[in-house]
Design a protein around this motif. Structure first.
Motif, PDB file in Angstrom:
ATOM      1  N   CYS A 174     -18.940   4.408  -6.484  1.00 37.87           N
ATOM      2  CA  CYS A 174     -17.737   5.188  -6.763  1.00 37.87           C
ATOM      3  C   CYS A 174     -16.490   4.309  -6.769  1.00 37.87           C
ATOM      4  N   HIS A 175     -15.569   4.690  -7.591  1.00 37.13           N
ATOM      5  CA  HIS A 175     -14.252   4.060  -7.660  1.00 37.13           C
ATOM      6  C   HIS A 175     -13.220   5.078  -7.196  1.00 37.13           C
ATOM      7  N   VAL A 176     -12.428   4.731  -6.170  1.00 34.86           N
ATOM      8  CA  VAL A 176     -11.413   5.638  -5.640  1.00 34.86           C
ATOM      9  C   VAL A 176     -10.218   5.679  -6.585  1.00 34.86           C
ATOM     10  N   VAL A 177      -9.815   6.880  -6.975  1.00 36.87           N
ATOM     11  CA  VAL A 177      -8.694   7.072  -7.910  1.00 36.87           C
ATOM     12  C   VAL A 177      -7.398   7.334  -7.163  1.00 36.87           C
ATOM     13  N   GLY A 178      -7.386   8.314  -6.282  1.00 40.33           N
ATOM     14  CA  GLY A 178      -6.175   8.663  -5.544  1.00 40.33           C
ATOM     15  C   GLY A 178      -6.384   9.929  -4.754  1.00 40.33           C
ATOM     16  N   TRP A 215     -11.106  -3.906  -1.115  1.00 38.09           N
ATOM     17  CA  TRP A 215     -10.461  -4.678  -2.174  1.00 38.09           C
ATOM     18  C   TRP A 215      -9.077  -4.100  -2.457  1.00 38.09           C
ATOM     19  N   SER A 216      -8.955  -2.788  -2.346  1.00 38.68           N
ATOM     20  CA  SER A 216      -7.708  -2.097  -2.642  1.00 38.68           C
ATOM     21  C   SER A 216      -7.612  -0.890  -1.732  1.00 38.68           C
ATOM     22  N   ALA A 217      -6.416  -0.305  -1.646  1.00 37.44           N
ATOM     23  CA  ALA A 217      -6.227   0.809  -0.717  1.00 37.44           C
ATOM     24  C   ALA A 217      -5.161   1.751  -1.231  1.00 37.44           C
ATOM     25  N   THR A 218      -5.284   3.027  -0.868  1.00 36.88           N
ATOM     26  CA  THR A 218      -4.287   4.037  -1.178  1.00 36.88           C
ATOM     27  C   THR A 218      -4.104   4.907   0.055  1.00 36.88           C
ATOM     28  N   VAL A 219      -2.863   5.291   0.344  1.00 41.39           N
ATOM     29  CA  VAL A 219      -2.556   5.995   1.576  1.00 41.39           C
ATOM     30  C   VAL A 219      -2.410   7.488   1.316  1.00 41.39           C
ATOM     31  N   ALA A 220      -2.851   8.299   2.295  1.00 41.86           N
ATOM     32  CA  ALA A 220      -2.802   9.749   2.179  1.00 41.86           C
ATOM     33  C   ALA A 220      -1.363  10.251   2.109  1.00 41.86           C
ATOM     34  N   PRO A 221      -1.142  11.443   1.540  1.00 42.85           N
ATOM     35  CA  PRO A 221       0.207  12.001   1.461  1.00 42.85           C
ATOM     36  C   PRO A 221       0.897  12.105   2.818  1.00 42.85           C
ATOM     37  N   VAL A 242       0.831  -1.202   0.000  1.00 44.93           N
ATOM     38  CA  VAL A 242       0.000   0.000   0.000  1.00 44.93           C
ATOM     39  C   VAL A 242       0.864   1.249   0.000  1.00 44.93           C
ATOM     40  N   GLY A 243       1.847   1.329   0.911  1.00 45.63           N
ATOM     41  CA  GLY A 243       2.700   2.504   0.984  1.00 45.63           C
ATOM     42  C   GLY A 243       3.257   2.679   2.381  1.00 45.63           C
TER      43      GLY A 243
END
Length: 471
Positions: free
Chosen positions: A300-304, A259-265, A220-221
């Motif tokens: 909705c689909h999360v982009v970033g 299902w998927s993940a993205t981490v904040a700056p 993920v990050g």
């Protein structure tokens, strides 16, 4: 065992389903979920179709079923000389070497891989920002006679030279983080479709498996000094786990439904989508889970991430029951929105018309600016549901295609922030097993473009399926 990889099978199955079984096609959210699982490899990753293809072939042999091997490389019949060039194959005139070495550099020729040098003593200690660790594969389906398939870890210098570190036993290694000169964090594949996370010694090839993580955990990050890994069940995304790992000692486990993940700056929050397109935000420090407001009645689909509190998402009206074979976003309320993870309302950035861009997988560049690929989910596209790719810079509602100073030649299959600007991966037919996969850095303001990971012009060469910059 067939060498056809799981990713390609999923894509082809999806294509057949859409072409021949429109009356039983899943809704948009279910397809987004399926594609998320396939495309997670492209987010760096866990790289791309080529990365997965390179990962599911062969068996690793040392340290249990993990291990790398340094092989004796045959001497070339000629003397190849790597250099930086906009062409797929490096030109014969090298750039000035970035390596201070008393001994002359030794060229090596590896079938299916571009010209490169043998890594000299002390190379890794000289690396820093602007250097890249690349994972190469050659001959995935029809290896050159007598040589066999090769997977290799290679270093790319800022001045363009490639340095062969070591060969990887068939199965593949996907580096995800390179913060120390001689080691890298990576996903290591066993040749049977399973993976483990480990630390790879770039000098010896030894792998130390991280037993704090389960099989098939996905990168993920970073959250400060801690790594974030997602372990999600394909059968039940509500039973997912976000693993927070310090450098040493036990990690923390946070329950998630993603299902998927993205981490904040700032590393404090992880956002993703789970079953039914439901968006979830998770506080990394406390594990608190919230559901950001989305446009009423839409999935909705999360982009970033756009900034520390907002993410970009592409949203659309849900499919009817039974679903149709095609659900164009411009015909069914499609819009690009900003979701507020602090509890504020969703804000529409732009509505989608047939000439619009549906953002799909993106990364934060700086506050208010995101770079993303696109999805072919419009009535104007001829490659519906398949041709994900491209590179677009979003600033609020304004979107423009990333400009480059050279013709990249192939489709842009993946885009990230990095490389002192943007990092792009190109290949032939992004929705299939790519051949000639290459990596480029692009300066955002000027479009100045440099080839980081070249490939050879060959039907056998998969090219550089993964790349990570030295931090």
């Amino acid at each position: 065992m067939t060498t056809d990889d799981l990713t390609a099978r999923l894509e082809r199955a999806l294509g057949l389903q859409e072409q021949h079984e429109g009356d039983v096609r899943p809704d948009a959210a279910a397809l987004a979920d399926l594609h998320d699982r396939v495309a997670r490899g492209r987010r760096g990753r866990l790289a791309s179709h080529a990365a997965v293809a390179a990962a599911v072939v062969g068996v690793l042999g040392v340290a249990g079923w993990f291990g790398l091997q340094a092989r004796t490389v045959p001497q070339p019949a000629h003397t190849p000389t790597p250099s930086v060039t906009a062409a797929p194959t490096p030109a014969p005139t090298p750039a000035p070497s970035a390596v201070a070495s008393a001994a002359p550099l030794e060229p090596v020729a590896l079938p299916g891989l571009p010209p490169m040098f043998r890594a000299p003593e002390g190379l890794l200690e000289q690396t820093g920002p602007g250097w890249f660790l690349l994972a190469y594969a050659s001959g995935l389906y029809e290896p050159p006679a007598g040589d066999g398939e090769r997977h290799a870890l290679v270093v790319s210098a800022p001045t363009g030279e490639l340095y062969h570190l070591l060969d990887v036993a068939p199965g593949g290694v996907t580096p995800v983080r390179w913060s120390a000169p001689g080691t890298a964090r990576a996903v290591v594949w066993d040749g049977q479709g399973e993976s483990r996370v480990g630390t790879v010694d770039l000098r010896t090839g030894d792998v130390v498996v991280d037993d704090r993580l389960p099989a098939s955990a996905e990168w993920v990050g970073m959250s400060g000094a801690d790594e974030l890994w997602l372990a999600a069940s394909w059968d039940d995304a509500t039973d997912g786990t976000l693993h927070v790992l310090p450098a040493q000692g036990p990690g923390r486990r946070l329950d998630v439904a993603l299902w998927s993940a993205t981490v904040a700056p700032d590393g404090r929050t992880v956002v993703g989508a789970g079953p039914g397109g439901v968006v979830e935000a998770v506080d990394v420090a406390t594990g608190r889970r919230t559901t950001p407001a989305t446009p009423p009645g839409q999935t909705c689909h999360v982009v970033g991430w756009l900034d520390a509190t907002g993410v970009m998402a592409s949203c659309v009206d849900p499919q009817p029951d039974p679903p149709t074979s095609r659900w164009n976003h411009d015909e069914h309320g499609g819009q690009v929105v900003r979701l507020d993870v602090t509890g504020g309302p969703a804000r529409t950035l732009t509505t989608l018309g047939p000439d619009g861009v549906v953002p799909w997988t993106g990364q934060h560049v700086r506050d208010g600016v995101l770079v993303a690929s696109s999805a072919p989910l419009l009535s104007s596209t001829d490659c519906y549901e398949f041709c994900y790719g491209g590179a677009y810079l979003w600033t609020g509602s304004d979107v423009r295609e990333v400009t480059t100073s050279v013709d990249l030649g192939d489709d842009v299959c993946e885009v990230r922030a990095g490389g002192a600007g943007l990092l792009l991966r190109t290949g032939d037919l992004c929705y299939e097993e790519t051949t000639g996969s290459q990596w480029w850095t692009v300066e955002e303001a000027t479009g100045a473009t440099r080839l980081v990971g070249p490939a050879v012009e060959s039907d056998l060469g998969i090219g550089a399926y993964a790349a990570v910059e030295r931090s």
